[in-house]
Design a protein around this motif. Structure first.
Motif, PDB file in Angstrom:
ATOM      1  N   ARG A  44      42.237  37.099  41.748  1.00  0.00           N
ATOM      2  CA  ARG A  44      41.943  37.695  40.440  1.00  0.00           C
ATOM      3  C   ARG A  44      41.409  36.671  39.455  1.00  0.00           C
ATOM      4  NH1 ARG A  44      47.457  40.449  38.872  1.00  0.00           N
ATOM      5  NH2 ARG A  44      48.135  38.554  39.907  1.00  0.00           N
ATOM      6  N   GLU A  45      41.955  35.450  39.539  1.00  0.00           N
ATOM      7  CA  GLU A  45      41.547  34.441  38.556  1.00  0.00           C
ATOM      8  C   GLU A  45      40.118  33.949  38.763  1.00  0.00           C
ATOM      9  OE1 GLU A  45      44.129  34.062  40.614  1.00  0.00           O
ATOM     10  OE2 GLU A  45      43.988  32.147  41.696  1.00  0.00           O
ATOM     11  N   LYS A  46      39.549  34.323  39.898  1.00  0.00           N
ATOM     12  CA  LYS A  46      38.167  33.902  40.154  1.00  0.00           C
ATOM     13  C   LYS A  46      37.158  34.983  39.738  1.00  0.00           C
ATOM     14  CE  LYS A  46      38.309  29.824  42.322  1.00  0.00           C
ATOM     15  NZ  LYS A  46      37.531  28.673  41.852  1.00  0.00           N
ATOM     16  N   VAL A  48      35.434  37.458  36.835  1.00  0.00           N
ATOM     17  CA  VAL A  48      35.186  37.616  35.407  1.00  0.00           C
ATOM     18  C   VAL A  48      34.340  38.867  35.184  1.00  0.00           C
ATOM     19  CG1 VAL A  48      34.268  36.565  33.300  1.00  0.00           C
ATOM     20  CG2 VAL A  48      35.168  35.095  35.117  1.00  0.00           C
ATOM     21  N   MET A  63      40.921  45.391  32.973  1.00  0.00           N
ATOM     22  CA  MET A  63      41.049  44.699  34.257  1.00  0.00           C
ATOM     23  C   MET A  63      41.908  43.446  34.069  1.00  0.00           C
ATOM     24  SD  MET A  63      39.227  46.485  36.381  1.00  0.00           S
ATOM     25  CE  MET A  63      39.295  45.345  37.740  1.00  0.00           C
ATOM     26  N   ASN A  64      42.836  43.234  34.966  1.00  0.00           N
ATOM     27  CA  ASN A  64      43.660  42.028  34.882  1.00  0.00           C
ATOM     28  C   ASN A  64      42.938  40.873  35.602  1.00  0.00           C
ATOM     29  OD1 ASN A  64      45.652  40.211  34.441  1.00  0.00           O
ATOM     30  ND2 ASN A  64      47.102  41.099  35.904  1.00  0.00           N
ATOM     31  N   THR A  65      41.810  40.504  35.009  1.00  0.00           N
ATOM     32  CA  THR A  65      41.022  39.365  35.484  1.00  0.00           C
ATOM     33  C   THR A  65      40.628  38.615  34.215  1.00  0.00           C
ATOM     34  OG1 THR A  65      38.942  40.568  35.263  1.00  0.00           O
ATOM     35  CG2 THR A  65      40.070  40.708  37.401  1.00  0.00           C
ATOM     36  N   TYR A  66      39.756  37.633  34.335  1.00  0.00           N
ATOM     37  CA  TYR A  66      39.155  37.058  33.121  1.00  0.00           C
ATOM     38  C   TYR A  66      38.072  38.027  32.646  1.00  0.00           C
ATOM     39  CZ  TYR A  66      41.619  32.677  33.823  1.00  0.00           C
ATOM     40  OH  TYR A  66      42.590  31.720  33.938  1.00  0.00           O
ATOM     41  N   GLY A  67      37.840  38.068  31.345  1.00  0.00           N
ATOM     42  CA  GLY A  67      36.853  39.020  30.869  1.00  0.00           C
ATOM     43  C   GLY A  67      36.333  38.693  29.480  1.00  0.00           C
ATOM     44  N   LEU A  89      32.784  31.296  40.441  1.00  0.00           N
ATOM     45  CA  LEU A  89      33.378  32.543  39.962  1.00  0.00           C
ATOM     46  C   LEU A  89      32.579  33.746  40.434  1.00  0.00           C
ATOM     47  CD1 LEU A  89      34.022  31.456  36.255  1.00  0.00           C
ATOM     48  CD2 LEU A  89      35.705  31.503  38.120  1.00  0.00           C
TER      49      LEU A  89
END
Lengths: 336, 635
Positions: A44-46, A48, A63-67, A89
């Motif tokens: 998830r951390e990869k 965006v 979304m529980n990611t970067y955004g 990413l």
């Protein structure tokens, strides 16, 4: 490398309440995205998500990611800066027909022709939703909206024709209500190296309800939509009708009347986009509208790979940058 | 290659020379000027330059609109401007002569390319007859007419170039003559020719021949009885190089990148006079610099923000019209609280304005050119060399405070040049940048938690457990989630304002040239430093109680500004705009500042400032601090 935890769709949901209108097609796209991502094996951390402005562009918050929810029409530019510096990413661009094609038309074109390795999901509902009901660049001619009480006089833009004209390497279309197809198409887009564009027909049940019913509703879909599959003939209407290339145009034929060999065989890998363009121009009600992958050309260098390759090349030929040497380059003199 | 020749004629020693080279925009005047500058700097002189060229790449040949000029002052003492009046003027055609002659001092040397003065050229320059023939010219100046075109053709004839190519060498002939006149060595330019034209040996040889012919002409002709010598200036010991403002900004950025251990992304769109920063930075790829020529100004800054979100330092540059387009994204950068640098190399405005001419009229745009409450730090370099330090300082503030920082340069310092003492790496400030470490994600990450600078953490995508979303919608304090809560908006707006305001505590107090109280305080900013400093120096020497405060920090200003303004009877703010800093000072400090304002696309001359400031100083002399129109301090 440690083994990746097995994630579920729910793991990709942020703690924020989703605030689209009840019945909005966006929910379906969000659900399919959350379903597809765990299958890709990317942490998830990869990941965006970058969006512009509009109903669709609230997507990253959910979304529980970067955004990043950016500014109207410019998501491709933010994504370009991010991906150019962080090729590790996985970057998704979430946009709508107004965002991508009107205010962001310029950036949309240049993202595609540069072939930056990002995945673009273009929610097309042929209307402005967030600004409450004005016509969009994909609205049909004559459409009555809040800003066109006597009917729209703009000629609509086809996002896929535009993308093909920019020589995009991956171009596809799907439908919010066709969840299985949508999931598969998103997965294929994610796998593509280079810019992948997925246009999703998405119903706005408040301002443009039923605008794409011909493609969404199961009863009509078979007659009005043709699913593209690489290496297979274009057949629709439960196998009764097919598409044939005659001269420089496409026509509908009854499969009973023509030999199977005469039907157009879909070639998504053709580097020549001419036939893909003809497919993109197929428009209801004259023709069935294709969904699926129109074009998927691999092995075209991406912008992000190349910008970083130039940095690597400069380092290998000139050596790591040395400030003292840089300062002293050119003519110098010494004052005692 | 043989060494530079030496003169057998008399040499007169002078403290400084101001010379302008003017010709058609295709005549190579900028090249000539740059070479003369470098050569003079290498001779140990202090130098200051002012290139002045048309906005058109090749304006119609021979016309007044097409005149391209390059002015350089070189001196045996420290100088801060390219000079007001010319000691020598070289003109290649009548248009160059009529548009520049008024700046030549009486008795100054006028060198004219006689071959450029004919009926056709008179018509193009819109002059009735040969301006060189006017008797007043011979009476006022020392006129030297040289058949440069013919002499150049003769000098290069053996190399078999066509007439067109041969004629192109005449700027090197002019250069040789100027070098002779001012005792400059030919060596640096011979090296330059070798490096630039080495692959075209006939062109290189012809340029060398033209250069030497120009020198020999000066040595042999009876028109010149003597040449001039400007001795080396007493500058601070060290190793020097000549540097232009845009070059210095690029080098400062790459230095800051190294000092902070952050790679740099530069997203930009070409615009005069900022483009040279891009051209410079493209050479620094081995420093990890990624340059991106975007499709437009908006994409340029948005790509910069994208890079900053990814944990790379983002920089963008433009000029006024481009900065206008970047406004919305600057606001986003502000609310996202990501570090980046936005450089505005100002030019004459509004709109397209005067693309190749200087002005400093974007201060209000930098301060307020965004929707909503969105203060940003604003810094301004004062000279070409200072661009280096300002770039590092902007980088420091941006990363320490997690916010975009604006640098206001201008066309005058961007294209101007001066000797720059090369700093030792140990002299440069360290810039500490950190990113939060990953977590197991058991606790929700707090992207808008703040440190003592009110800065939020710079979490990089790819770090486990720190997943978060940012965007232009108002943030909830600490969590960063979208919030429409009225009290929260007030709090966040106040906090963002306070974050910028507290930078005042971590910048040096404003320094003053002269006494800290007196009759008149001259307050300036940006590229007018040289003219204001030189003017105040002269006024002080004439016995007036005038001091000078030059601001490099415009937002926030140093904390002692209010006190300083209140310590003088009058405050004068010279600006190349209609009074923008004056408006800010009046608004912030309730001080009745006087303005000296000019918008002609040209820098201030020292003379005009001396005249106007002296007049104000005279009138302030008998005023008591409590009289009307007195400066009041807000603090």
């Amino acid at each position: 490398m440690s083994s990746l935890p097995v994630l579920k769709a729910a793991d990709f949901a942020s703690d924020q309440d989703v605030r689209w209108c009840p019945g909005c097609g966006d929910y379906s796209i969000l659900a399919q995205m959350k379903k597809v991502l765990p299958e890709l094996g990317v942490p998830r951390e990869k990941i965006v998500f970058i969006s512009g402005i509009g109903c669709s562009s609230r997507f990253p918050y959910y979304m529980n990611t970067y955004g990043m929810h950016s500014i109207h029409g410019r998501a491709p530019a933010f994504a370009t800066g991010l991906k150019s510096t962080r090729p590790d990413l996985m970057v998704w661009v979430i946009t709508g027909d107004g965002d991508a094609l009107s205010i962001g038309g310029n950036h949309f074109i240049h993202m595609l022709r540069r072939n930056i390795d990002v995945n673009v999901v273009l929610f097309n509902n042929r209307i402005y939703g967030l600004t409450k009901g004005q016509y969009s660049p994909t609205s049909r001619e004559g459409q009555i909206t809040k800003s066109t009480p006597m009917g729209s006089i703009d000629h609509p833009l086809s996002p896929l024709s535009l993308a093909l004209a920019a020589e995009a390497t991956f171009v596809a279309r799907s439908i919010d209500a066709h969840v299985k197809h949508l999931g598969q198409t998103l997965a294929r887009a994610a796998a593509h190296k280079g810019t992948s564009l997925v246009e999703v027909y998405q119903n706005c049940n408040v301002f443009n309800d039923g605008a794409m019913a011909y493609a969404q509703e199961k009863k009509q879909r078979d007659d009005n939509v043709v699913e593209l599959e690489h290496g297979k003939p274009l057949i629709f209407a439960k196998g009764t009708k097919g598409i044939r290339l005659v001269g420089n145009h496409l026509e509908i034929v009854n499969t009973a009347d023509v030999p199977a060999d005469d039907l157009l065989i879909h070639d998504e890998k053709s580097p020549n986009p001419s036939i893909h363009m003809m497919l993109a121009r197929m428009s209801y009600p004259e023709m069935p509208e294709p969904i699926g992958v129109f074009r998927a050309v691999e092995n075209v260098e991406t912008y992000d790979d190349q910008i970083n390759a130039q940095v690597d090349l400069a380092r290998s030929t000139k050596g790591e940058g040395d400030l003292e040497a840089l300062f002293a380059s050119g003519d110098t003199w010494t004052v005692q | 290659m043989t060494a530079s020749p030496t003169t057998n004629k008399n040499v007169q020693s002078v403290s400084g020379i101001t010379v302008r080279l003017a010709g058609d925009s295709g005549d190579g005047m900028q090249l000539l000027g740059t070479q003369l500058t470098n050569t003079s700097a290498l001779a140990g002189n202090d130098v200051a330059t002012f290139p002045d060229f048309p906005a058109e790449i090749r304006a119609p040949r021979g016309t007044r609109a097409g005149v391209s000029g390059f002015q350089v002052q070189f001196a045996s003492e420290e100088i801060f401007t390219p000079g007001d009046v010319l000691d020598a003027l070289v003109v290649m055609n009548p248009a160059a002569m009529v548009t520049n002659l008024s700046d030549l001092r009486k008795g100054g040397i006028l060198i004219a390319n006689e071959d450029g003065f004919n009926e056709k050229e008179f018509k193009l320059a819109k002059v009735e007859s040969n301006p060189l023939d006017a008797s007043v010219i011979e009476e006022t100046y020392r006129v030297v007419k040289v058949a440069m075109t013919k002499l150049t053709r003769d000098a290069v004839s053996e190399f078999g170039l066509g007439t067109k190519l041969a004629d192109r060498c005449k700027n090197f002939f002019a250069m040789g003559l100027v070098y002779w006149l001012f005792g400059r060595s030919l060596d640096p330019t011979l090296r330059f020719i070798e490096a630039k034209f080495g692959k075209k040996p006939d062109v290189a040889a012809a340029n060398v021949a033209a250069l030497r012919a120009g020198w020999a002409y000066g040595e042999t002709t009876e028109a010149f009885g003597e040449s001039y010598q400007v001795n080396a200036a007493e500058l601070v010991p060290g190793t020097y190089r000549n540097i232009m403002g845009n070059q210095a900004i690029a080098m400062g950025l790459v230095a800051a990148s190294k000092l902070s251990g952050k790679e740099m992304f530069y997203g930009t769109y070409p615009i005069t006079p900022a483009s040279d920063i891009l051209h410079e930075l493209t050479k620094f790829k081995n420093f990890g610099v990624r340059t991106f020529q975007a499709e437009d100004e908006i994409a340029a800054i948005c790509s910069t923000i994208g890079a900053a979100f990814g944990g790379t330092m983002g920089v963008t540059a433009s000029s006024g019209p481009g900065i206008a387009l970047k406004g919305e994204a600057m606001g986003l950068g502000m609310i996202l609280e990501l570090p980046m640098i936005i450089i505005d190399v100002q030019r004459g405005g509004p709109s397209t304005g005067l693309p190749t001419k200087t002005e400093q009229s974007d201060l209000m745009q930098a301060m307020f050119g965004r929707n909503g409450e969105s203060p940003l730090p604003v810094l301004a370099p004062r000279s070409p060399g200072d661009c280096f330090d300002i770039a590092i300082e902007a980088w420091r503030i941006a990363t320490e405070c997690m916010c975009p920082v604006i640098i206001l340069s201008d066309g005058y310092i961007a294209n101007g040049s001066e000797p720059w003492r090369i700093p030792a790496l140990s002299e440069l400030p360290k810039i500490r940048v950190s990113h939060p470490e990953g977590s197991d994600g058991s606790e929700a990450y707090k992207p808008y938690m703040r440190d003592e600078n009110l800065a939020r953490p710079w979490a990089r995508p790819g770090t486990p457990g720190l997943m978060h979303r940012v965007g232009g919608l108002e943030k909830e304090d600490i969590t960063g989630n979208v919030s429409y809560d009225p009290a929260n908006h007030q709090h966040m707006t106040d906090t963002r304002e306070a974050k910028v305001a507290q930078i005042a505590n971590r910048i040096p107090p404003q320094d003053v040239f002269g006494e800290t109280s007196g009759d008149v305080l001259v307050v300036s900013w940006g590229g007018t430093y040289g003219s204001c400093h030189t003017a105040v120096d002269r006024i002080q020497k004439a016995g007036h109680k005038v001091s000078h405060a030059h601001l490099r920090y415009l937002n926030p200003m140093p904390s002692n500004i209010g006190e300083l303004l209140g310590s003088f009877k009058k405050v004068v703010v010279p600006e190349l705009n209609k009074g923008q800093l004056r408006m800010l000072l009046r608004a912030e400090h309730l001080v009745d500042c006087l303005g000296i304002n000019k918008v002609q696309g040209k820098p201030f001359t020292v003379t005009e400032l001396v005249e106007q400031i002296t007049e104000i100083a005279e009138s302030a002399k008998n005023q008591t601090p409590s009289a009307g129109g007195v400066a009041r301090s807000a603090s």
